[in-house]
Motif scaffolding. Structure first.
Motif, PDB file in Angstrom:
ATOM      1  N   ASN A  23     -28.103 158.918  24.263  1.00  8.92           N
ATOM      2  CA  ASN A  23     -27.456 160.150  24.725  1.00  8.92           C
ATOM      3  C   ASN A  23     -27.267 160.072  26.239  1.00  8.92           C
ATOM      4  OD1 ASN A  23     -26.525 162.717  25.153  1.00  8.92           O
ATOM      5  ND2 ASN A  23     -28.169 163.732  24.008  1.00  8.92           N
ATOM      6  N   TRP A  24     -26.371 159.200  26.665  1.00  9.45           N
ATOM      7  CA  TRP A  24     -26.191 158.905  28.088  1.00  9.45           C
ATOM      8  C   TRP A  24     -25.786 160.115  28.923  1.00  9.45           C
ATOM      9  CZ3 TRP A  24     -29.160 155.410  27.275  1.00  9.45           C
ATOM     10  CH2 TRP A  24     -28.948 154.340  26.403  1.00  9.45           C
ATOM     11  N   PRO A  25     -25.016 161.074  28.410  1.00 15.73           N
ATOM     12  CA  PRO A  25     -24.640 162.219  29.254  1.00 15.73           C
ATOM     13  C   PRO A  25     -25.833 163.043  29.768  1.00 15.73           C
ATOM     14  CG  PRO A  25     -23.164 162.079  27.372  1.00 15.73           C
ATOM     15  CD  PRO A  25     -24.276 161.075  27.139  1.00 15.73           C
ATOM     16  N   ILE A  26     -26.975 163.005  29.059  1.00 12.41           N
ATOM     17  CA  ILE A  26     -28.129 163.792  29.535  1.00 12.41           C
ATOM     18  C   ILE A  26     -29.177 162.941  30.248  1.00 12.41           C
ATOM     19  CG2 ILE A  26     -27.780 165.538  27.732  1.00 12.41           C
ATOM     20  CD1 ILE A  26     -30.456 164.440  26.482  1.00 12.41           C
ATOM     21  N   LEU A  27     -28.901 161.644  30.442  1.00 12.64           N
ATOM     22  CA  LEU A  27     -29.874 160.768  31.100  1.00 12.64           C
ATOM     23  C   LEU A  27     -30.266 161.302  32.475  1.00 12.64           C
ATOM     24  CD1 LEU A  27     -31.491 158.132  30.815  1.00 12.64           C
ATOM     25  CD2 LEU A  27     -29.552 156.953  31.883  1.00 12.64           C
ATOM     26  N   GLY A  28     -29.326 161.909  33.186  1.00  8.85           N
ATOM     27  CA  GLY A  28     -29.597 162.456  34.509  1.00  8.85           C
ATOM     28  C   GLY A  28     -30.594 163.607  34.509  1.00  8.85           C
ATOM     29  N   ALA A  45     -26.525 155.668  38.186  1.00  5.91           N
ATOM     30  CA  ALA A  45     -25.431 154.902  37.575  1.00  5.91           C
ATOM     31  C   ALA A  45     -25.887 153.492  37.213  1.00  5.91           C
ATOM     32  CB  ALA A  45     -24.227 154.859  38.504  1.00  5.91           C
ATOM     33  N   GLY A  46     -26.642 152.855  38.100  1.00  2.68           N
ATOM     34  CA  GLY A  46     -27.153 151.519  37.826  1.00  2.68           C
ATOM     35  C   GLY A  46     -28.170 151.517  36.698  1.00  2.68           C
ATOM     36  N   TYR A  47     -28.998 152.556  36.642  1.00  2.00           N
ATOM     37  CA  TYR A  47     -30.002 152.679  35.588  1.00  2.00           C
ATOM     38  C   TYR A  47     -29.312 152.838  34.236  1.00  2.00           C
ATOM     39  CZ  TYR A  47     -34.637 153.851  33.775  1.00  2.00           C
ATOM     40  OH  TYR A  47     -35.832 153.844  33.104  1.00  2.00           O
ATOM     41  N   ARG A  48     -28.305 153.707  34.217  1.00  2.00           N
ATOM     42  CA  ARG A  48     -27.562 153.927  32.971  1.00  2.00           C
ATOM     43  C   ARG A  48     -26.880 152.633  32.533  1.00  2.00           C
ATOM     44  NH1 ARG A  48     -23.111 158.595  31.411  1.00  2.00           N
ATOM     45  NH2 ARG A  48     -22.262 157.480  29.627  1.00  2.00           N
ATOM     46  N   ALA A  49     -26.265 151.913  33.458  1.00  2.30           N
ATOM     47  CA  ALA A  49     -25.621 150.641  33.130  1.00  2.30           C
ATOM     48  C   ALA A  49     -26.644 149.648  32.573  1.00  2.30           C
ATOM     49  CB  ALA A  49     -24.928 150.070  34.361  1.00  2.30           C
ATOM     50  N   VAL A  51     -29.524 150.285  30.888  1.00  4.35           N
ATOM     51  CA  VAL A  51     -29.943 150.595  29.514  1.00  4.35           C
ATOM     52  C   VAL A  51     -28.780 150.457  28.533  1.00  4.35           C
ATOM     53  CG1 VAL A  51     -32.002 151.917  30.117  1.00  4.35           C
ATOM     54  CG2 VAL A  51     -29.828 153.096  29.896  1.00  4.35           C
ATOM     55  N   GLU A  52     -27.571 150.767  28.974  1.00  5.64           N
ATOM     56  CA  GLU A  52     -26.407 150.554  28.104  1.00  5.64           C
ATOM     57  C   GLU A  52     -26.242 149.062  27.796  1.00  5.64           C
ATOM     58  OE1 GLU A  52     -23.230 152.485  30.291  1.00  5.64           O
ATOM     59  OE2 GLU A  52     -23.303 154.210  28.934  1.00  5.64           O
ATOM     60  N   ARG A  53     -26.446 148.220  28.808  1.00 10.02           N
ATOM     61  CA  ARG A  53     -26.374 146.767  28.623  1.00 10.02           C
ATOM     62  C   ARG A  53     -27.466 146.297  27.645  1.00 10.02           C
ATOM     63  NH1 ARG A  53     -26.217 145.691  33.561  1.00 10.02           N
ATOM     64  NH2 ARG A  53     -28.448 145.478  33.895  1.00 10.02           N
ATOM     65  N   ASP A  54     -28.671 146.865  27.771  1.00 15.32           N
ATOM     66  CA  ASP A  54     -29.753 146.509  26.850  1.00 15.32           C
ATOM     67  C   ASP A  54     -29.358 146.802  25.404  1.00 15.32           C
ATOM     68  OD1 ASP A  54     -31.311 145.730  29.009  1.00 15.32           O
ATOM     69  OD2 ASP A  54     -32.511 147.579  29.028  1.00 15.32           O
ATOM     70  N   PHE A  55     -28.763 147.978  25.162  1.00 11.02           N
ATOM     71  CA  PHE A  55     -28.355 148.336  23.807  1.00 11.02           C
ATOM     72  C   PHE A  55     -27.184 147.484  23.327  1.00 11.02           C
ATOM     73  CE2 PHE A  55     -31.019 152.053  24.382  1.00 11.02           C
ATOM     74  CZ  PHE A  55     -31.499 152.280  23.099  1.00 11.02           C
ATOM     75  N   ALA A  56     -26.308 147.067  24.225  1.00 16.28           N
ATOM     76  CA  ALA A  56     -25.193 146.191  23.841  1.00 16.28           C
ATOM     77  C   ALA A  56     -25.722 144.808  23.431  1.00 16.28           C
ATOM     78  CB  ALA A  56     -24.198 146.062  24.990  1.00 16.28           C
ATOM     79  N   GLN A  57     -26.730 144.320  24.140  1.00 16.56           N
ATOM     80  CA  GLN A  57     -27.307 143.010  23.852  1.00 16.56           C
ATOM     81  C   GLN A  57     -28.251 143.041  22.652  1.00 16.56           C
ATOM     82  OE1 GLN A  57     -29.148 142.016  27.603  1.00 16.56           O
ATOM     83  NE2 GLN A  57     -27.247 141.195  28.451  1.00 16.56           N
ATOM     84  N   ILE A  58     -28.828 144.237  22.396  1.00 14.80           N
ATOM     85  CA  ILE A  58     -29.802 144.380  21.311  1.00 14.80           C
ATOM     86  C   ILE A  58     -29.413 145.623  20.505  1.00 14.80           C
ATOM     87  CG2 ILE A  58     -32.246 144.514  20.715  1.00 14.80           C
ATOM     88  CD1 ILE A  58     -32.840 143.625  23.646  1.00 14.80           C
ATOM     89  N   PRO A  59     -28.482 145.492  19.564  1.00 15.22           N
ATOM     90  CA  PRO A  59     -27.973 146.664  18.848  1.00 15.22           C
ATOM     91  C   PRO A  59     -29.042 147.484  18.104  1.00 15.22           C
ATOM     92  CG  PRO A  59     -26.566 144.764  18.464  1.00 15.22           C
ATOM     93  CD  PRO A  59     -27.770 144.270  19.199  1.00 15.22           C
ATOM     94  N   ASP A  60     -30.116 146.843  17.647  1.00 15.44           N
ATOM     95  CA  ASP A  60     -31.159 147.574  16.921  1.00 15.44           C
ATOM     96  C   ASP A  60     -32.331 147.973  17.834  1.00 15.44           C
ATOM     97  OD1 ASP A  60     -32.171 144.992  17.248  1.00 15.44           O
ATOM     98  OD2 ASP A  60     -32.934 144.831  15.193  1.00 15.44           O
TER      99      ASP A  60
END
Length: 137
Positions: A23-28, A45-49, A51-60
């Motif tokens: 739920n990236w919109p409420i991460l702040g 912004a860097g923190y969100r990027a 964790v988003e990268r982590d989920f892209a690399q590890i879908p589960d």
């Protein structure tokens, strides 16, 4: 003081739920605008990027709190992961194999948001699993 501890622990649990729900919109609501991660100021912004990268690399990917201690303004947590990175992870050739490992994390909160993070992933545990794993066909 006990109320402050339980309040910080609850905020942290809500933060982990935010990550697991992606739920990236409420991460702040949980992470400070000028957050520092392992000594580097990466900002929200860097923190969100990250964790988003982590989920892209590890879908589960799923964050599982195994230990949690709060001593305001600090929270310490041992997170557990049982997941399947798509390819390389932490410089290790995973190739879609399932791995389990822990991350030990300390957080400093300011204004009820994460202002600083110190994180150490148990890479040796992953390496040991890869040595004993049967190669994928």
């Amino acid at each position: 003081m006990q109320t402050e501890r339980s309040g910080l622990a609850e905020i942290y649990r809500d933060y982990i739920a935010c990550l697991n729900e992606q739920n990236w919109p409420i991460l702040g609501a949980f992470v400070h605008d000028d957050v520092i991660h392992n000594g580097q100021c990466i900002g929200l912004a860097g923190y969100r990027a990250m964790v988003e990268r982590d989920f892209a690399q590890i879908p589960d990917l799923r964050f599982d709190i195994r230990l949690l201690a709060a001593d305001p303004p600090f929270v310490a947590s041992r997170l557990w992961f049982d997941c399947t990175p798509k390819q390389d992870f932490m410089g290790l050739r995973i190739d879609g194999r399932r791995v389990s490992f822990a991350e030990n994390v300390f957080y400093e909160f300011r204004e009820r948001k994460i202002a600083q993070v110190w994180s150490v992933i148990d890479k040796a545990a992953i390496e040991a699993q890869l040595r004993t794993a049967v190669p994928m066909p």
